[in-house]
Design a protein around this motif. Structure first.
Motif, PDB file in Angstrom:
ATOM      1  N   ARG A 240      56.230  99.118  90.997  1.00 28.87           N
ATOM      2  CA  ARG A 240      56.201 100.077  92.106  1.00 28.87           C
ATOM      3  C   ARG A 240      57.188  99.686  93.199  1.00 28.87           C
ATOM      4  O   ARG A 240      57.809 100.549  93.834  1.00 28.87           O
ATOM      5  N   ARG A 241      57.353  98.388  93.410  1.00 23.10           N
ATOM      6  CA  ARG A 241      58.321  97.936  94.411  1.00 23.10           C
ATOM      7  C   ARG A 241      59.739  98.318  94.001  1.00 23.10           C
ATOM      8  O   ARG A 241      60.547  98.770  94.828  1.00 23.10           O
ATOM      9  N   GLU A 242      60.053  98.169  92.733  1.00 16.59           N
ATOM     10  CA  GLU A 242      61.377  98.545  92.241  1.00 16.59           C
ATOM     11  C   GLU A 242      61.568 100.058  92.279  1.00 16.59           C
ATOM     12  O   GLU A 242      62.665 100.547  92.588  1.00 16.59           O
ATOM     13  N   ILE A 243      60.523 100.800  91.963  1.00 15.49           N
ATOM     14  CA  ILE A 243      60.609 102.258  91.981  1.00 15.49           C
ATOM     15  C   ILE A 243      60.835 102.770  93.401  1.00 15.49           C
ATOM     16  O   ILE A 243      61.526 103.775  93.616  1.00 15.49           O
ATOM     17  N   ALA A 244      60.260 102.073  94.371  1.00 21.90           N
ATOM     18  CA  ALA A 244      60.462 102.474  95.767  1.00 21.90           C
ATOM     19  C   ALA A 244      61.927 102.401  96.172  1.00 21.90           C
ATOM     20  O   ALA A 244      62.363 103.116  97.089  1.00 21.90           O
ATOM     21  N   ASP A 245      62.702 101.560  95.484  1.00 22.36           N
ATOM     22  CA  ASP A 245      64.126 101.407  95.808  1.00 22.36           C
ATOM     23  C   ASP A 245      65.029 102.328  94.999  1.00 22.36           C
ATOM     24  O   ASP A 245      66.258 102.289  95.150  1.00 22.36           O
ATOM     25  N   ILE A 246      64.446 103.141  94.116  1.00 27.08           N
ATOM     26  CA  ILE A 246      65.256 104.089  93.354  1.00 27.08           C
ATOM     27  C   ILE A 246      65.926 105.062  94.324  1.00 27.08           C
ATOM     28  O   ILE A 246      65.274 105.632  95.208  1.00 27.08           O
ATOM     29  N   HIS A 247      67.233 105.264  94.156  1.00 25.12           N
ATOM     30  CA  HIS A 247      67.985 106.094  95.098  1.00 25.12           C
ATOM     31  C   HIS A 247      67.758 107.571  94.820  1.00 25.12           C
ATOM     32  O   HIS A 247      67.856 108.034  93.675  1.00 25.12           O
ATOM     33  N   VAL A 248      67.434 108.310  95.867  1.00 23.56           N
ATOM     34  CA  VAL A 248      67.309 109.767  95.795  1.00 23.56           C
ATOM     35  C   VAL A 248      68.289 110.347  96.815  1.00 23.56           C
ATOM     36  O   VAL A 248      68.103 110.185  98.023  1.00 23.56           O
ATOM     37  N   SER A 249      69.330 110.995  96.328  1.00 26.70           N
ATOM     38  CA  SER A 249      70.336 111.554  97.223  1.00 26.70           C
ATOM     39  C   SER A 249      69.764 112.748  97.981  1.00 26.70           C
ATOM     40  O   SER A 249      68.769 113.355  97.573  1.00 26.70           O
ATOM     41  N   HIS A 250      70.426 113.084  99.095  1.00 30.20           N
ATOM     42  CA  HIS A 250      69.970 114.236  99.873  1.00 30.20           C
ATOM     43  C   HIS A 250      70.036 115.533  99.065  1.00 30.20           C
ATOM     44  O   HIS A 250      69.085 116.339  99.125  1.00 30.20           O
ATOM     45  N   PRO A 251      71.100 115.777  98.282  1.00 29.24           N
ATOM     46  CA  PRO A 251      71.092 116.998  97.445  1.00 29.24           C
ATOM     47  C   PRO A 251      69.942 117.040  96.453  1.00 29.24           C
ATOM     48  O   PRO A 251      69.390 118.117  96.187  1.00 29.24           O
ATOM     49  N   SER A 334      51.731 131.898  81.291  1.00 39.01           N
ATOM     50  CA  SER A 334      51.218 130.589  81.704  1.00 39.01           C
ATOM     51  C   SER A 334      52.019 130.055  82.884  1.00 39.01           C
ATOM     52  O   SER A 334      53.130 130.528  83.182  1.00 39.01           O
ATOM     53  N   ALA A 335      51.452 129.056  83.547  1.00 39.84           N
ATOM     54  CA  ALA A 335      52.180 128.406  84.632  1.00 39.84           C
ATOM     55  C   ALA A 335      53.453 127.752  84.115  1.00 39.84           C
ATOM     56  O   ALA A 335      54.488 127.751  84.805  1.00 39.84           O
ATOM     57  N   ASP A 336      53.420 127.215  82.911  1.00 39.21           N
ATOM     58  CA  ASP A 336      54.628 126.597  82.338  1.00 39.21           C
ATOM     59  C   ASP A 336      55.729 127.630  82.137  1.00 39.21           C
ATOM     60  O   ASP A 336      56.914 127.330  82.337  1.00 39.21           O
ATOM     61  N   ARG A 337      55.369 128.846  81.744  1.00 37.91           N
ATOM     62  CA  ARG A 337      56.368 129.907  81.582  1.00 37.91           C
ATOM     63  C   ARG A 337      57.007 130.231  82.929  1.00 37.91           C
ATOM     64  O   ARG A 337      58.223 130.437  83.031  1.00 37.91           O
ATOM     65  N   ALA A 338      56.195 130.290  83.975  1.00 37.74           N
ATOM     66  CA  ALA A 338      56.725 130.555  85.309  1.00 37.74           C
ATOM     67  C   ALA A 338      57.651 129.434  85.762  1.00 37.74           C
ATOM     68  O   ALA A 338      58.704 129.679  86.379  1.00 37.74           O
ATOM     69  N   ILE A 339      57.295 128.189  85.441  1.00 38.37           N
ATOM     70  CA  ILE A 339      58.138 127.058  85.834  1.00 38.37           C
ATOM     71  C   ILE A 339      59.455 127.083  85.065  1.00 38.37           C
ATOM     72  O   ILE A 339      60.516 126.747  85.609  1.00 38.37           O
ATOM     73  N   ASP A 340      59.411 127.472  83.797  1.00 41.56           N
ATOM     74  CA  ASP A 340      60.652 127.608  83.030  1.00 41.56           C
ATOM     75  C   ASP A 340      61.594 128.600  83.702  1.00 41.56           C
ATOM     76  O   ASP A 340      62.812 128.360  83.806  1.00 41.56           O
ATOM     77  N   THR A 341      61.063 129.719  84.151  1.00 41.54           N
ATOM     78  CA  THR A 341      61.878 130.705  84.850  1.00 41.54           C
ATOM     79  C   THR A 341      62.367 130.159  86.178  1.00 41.54           C
ATOM     80  O   THR A 341      63.518 130.403  86.585  1.00 41.54           O
ATOM     81  N   LEU A 342      61.513 129.392  86.849  1.00 36.82           N
ATOM     82  CA  LEU A 342      61.880 128.786  88.135  1.00 36.82           C
ATOM     83  C   LEU A 342      63.115 127.903  87.978  1.00 36.82           C
ATOM     84  O   LEU A 342      64.047 127.941  88.802  1.00 36.82           O
ATOM     85  N   LEU A 343      63.164 127.131  86.921  1.00 38.46           N
ATOM     86  CA  LEU A 343      64.295 126.232  86.697  1.00 38.46           C
ATOM     87  C   LEU A 343      65.600 127.003  86.443  1.00 38.46           C
ATOM     88  O   LEU A 343      66.688 126.489  86.710  1.00 38.46           O
ATOM     89  N   LYS A 344      65.468 128.222  85.942  1.00 37.52           N
ATOM     90  CA  LYS A 344      66.670 129.012  85.669  1.00 37.52           C
ATOM     91  C   LYS A 344      67.239 129.672  86.920  1.00 37.52           C
ATOM     92  O   LYS A 344      68.444 129.913  87.005  1.00 37.52           O
ATOM     93  N   VAL A 345      66.392 129.957  87.892  1.00 36.90           N
ATOM     94  CA  VAL A 345      66.858 130.721  89.053  1.00 36.90           C
ATOM     95  C   VAL A 345      67.163 129.840  90.280  1.00 36.90           C
ATOM     96  O   VAL A 345      67.764 130.336  91.231  1.00 36.90           O
ATOM     97  N   VAL A 346      66.756 128.586  90.252  1.00 35.28           N
ATOM     98  CA  VAL A 346      67.065 127.684  91.362  1.00 35.28           C
ATOM     99  C   VAL A 346      68.298 126.863  90.977  1.00 35.28           C
ATOM    100  O   VAL A 346      68.308 126.188  89.936  1.00 35.28           O
ATOM    101  N   ALA A 347      69.303 126.915  91.801  1.00 35.31           N
ATOM    102  CA  ALA A 347      70.578 126.276  91.482  1.00 35.31           C
ATOM    103  C   ALA A 347      70.460 124.771  91.480  1.00 35.31           C
ATOM    104  O   ALA A 347      69.741 124.169  92.288  1.00 35.31           O
ATOM    105  N   LEU A 348      71.169 124.154  90.540  1.00 28.87           N
ATOM    106  CA  LEU A 348      71.226 122.695  90.468  1.00 28.87           C
ATOM    107  C   LEU A 348      72.021 122.150  91.650  1.00 28.87           C
ATOM    108  O   LEU A 348      72.907 122.824  92.176  1.00 28.87           O
ATOM    109  N   PRO A 349      71.750 120.915  92.058  1.00 30.49           N
ATOM    110  CA  PRO A 349      72.498 120.328  93.177  1.00 30.49           C
ATOM    111  C   PRO A 349      73.940 120.005  92.772  1.00 30.49           C
ATOM    112  O   PRO A 349      74.231 119.810  91.614  1.00 30.49           O
TER     113      PRO A 349
END
Length: 349
Positions: A240-251, A334-349
């Motif tokens: 968990r200590r190492e995971i806390a240092d994983i870099h997450v960029s602003h985008p 299903s909720a998974d179907r909605a999430i699949d569509t969500l991934l298609k319409v939200v632009a990647l960073p």
């Protein structure tokens, strides 16, 4: 061994007990590393309870199982004050319930009424239990792993939205491929043979002196595991200590926030999402994506989060946080179907 090696050994140990459910094992590990609670859902006989017990068996942890039933009381979960009498007088002492363990299996959690469900809320969110006005902290390593059956409705109670939101991820278990089911048959058969042999050996050696070799081999923990096979808790804290240092960029952080925001204003993204999603995810959804995404990146050997990590965990993080419309339910969306569509319409960073 490094924390990564020890967590890999933990995952491998679970894999020896669970056949054909590699994705489920990975999700349980992610929940452990992300310090979150898990809801595991699947049809009867798909090793939901077995998977959770396999995690506890291979980890240096106190394990507790609570079988949820309609007549369960909150005190059966949290514990209660009990009157103790002695020569010096009488006093009330707190008797801890089964929630005071490192890994708590809430089996068939949806079979208990809301009054019992509410007893879990403080433990899951605040990592403490309050009884008779006094607060009792839970262990540093603590997680609730709950199971529920999606097909039986008689005698069940839907989980409150507030409680669902406290589960970091919602894991779905499906039927294994037929090849894996053959391995399951062989695994269970071998376990039965081993149990019979162990029973025969214990009867044979009853009352006799154990040889030094057998005495060394039988040096087990209280859970019946060989000490050398058990991964220490410190490995989890180090990971968990190492995971806390994983870099997450602003985008990347903005991408996670955009995905969750899109569930709240679906009409701005897609006509289908506007018809399907009635209630969007809370900020806990964004936090879950961040925690689980960093844990997935660490398990994959990266020191940064990329979209692949988010895509790997987004269904588990959001499927229980979306409120689907009556129209979506009527169409079998299903909720998974909605999430699949969500991934298609939200632009990647």
């Amino acid at each position: 061994m490094s924390a990564r090696d020890q967590i890999a050994a933990l995952e491998a140990g679970m894999g020896r007990a669970i056949v054909g459910q590699r994705d489920v094992i990975r999700r349980l590990i992610i929940g452990l590393l992300a310090n979150g609670n898990l809801l595991v859902e699947g049809l009867p006989g798909l090793a939901k309870t077995r998977a959770i017990k396999a995690l506890a068996k291979n980890l240096e942890a106190d394990f507790s199982r609570i079988q949820f039933t309609p007549d369960l009381l909150p005190a059966d979960v949290t514990g209660t004050d009990m009157l103790y009498r002695s020569d010096q007088g009488s006093e009330f002492r707190f008797h801890p319930g089964p929630i005071f363990a490192n890994i708590v299996l809430a089996d068939e959690i949806n079979r208990a009424p809301a009054k019992v469900q509410s007893a879990l809320l403080e433990a899951m969110e605040e990592r403490q239990v309050t009884v008779a006005g006094k607060t009792h902290p839970l262990p540093p390593l603590f997680m609730v792993m709950a199971t529920q059956n999606p097909i039986e409705q008689e005698g069940t109670y839907p989980l409150p939205e507030a409680q669902l939101d406290r589960f970091l991820i919602h894991v779905l278990i499906s039927y294994p491929p037929v090849e894996d089911e053959v391995e399951v048959i062989e695994l269970v058969r071998n376990e039965e043979i081993a149990a019979i042999d162990d029973g025969r050996d214990s009867r044979t050696n009853s009352g006799s002196e154990t040889s030094p070799e057998k005495g060394d081999k039988a040096t087990n923990t209280s859970a019946g595991k060989q000490t050398l096979d058990v991964i220490p808790q410190q490995a989890v804290f180090d990971a968990r200590r190492e995971i806390a240092d994983i870099h997450v960029s602003h985008p990347m952080a903005r991408y996670m926030a955009d995905l969750v925001e899109a569930t709240r204003h679906p009409s701005e993204r897609s006509p289908d999402l506007a018809r399907w999603i009635e209630i969007g995810a809370s900020p806990r959804g964004s936090i879950a994506l961040d925690k689980a995404g960093r844990a997935n990146a660490w398990l994959e050997g990266r020191d940064y989060v990329d979209p692949l990590d988010i895509h790997a965990v987004i269904h588990d993080c959001l499927r229980h946080r979306l409120g689907l419309s009556f129209e979506a339910q009527g169409e079998g969306i299903s909720a998974d179907r909605a999430i699949d569509t969500l991934l298609k319409v939200v632009a990647l960073p």
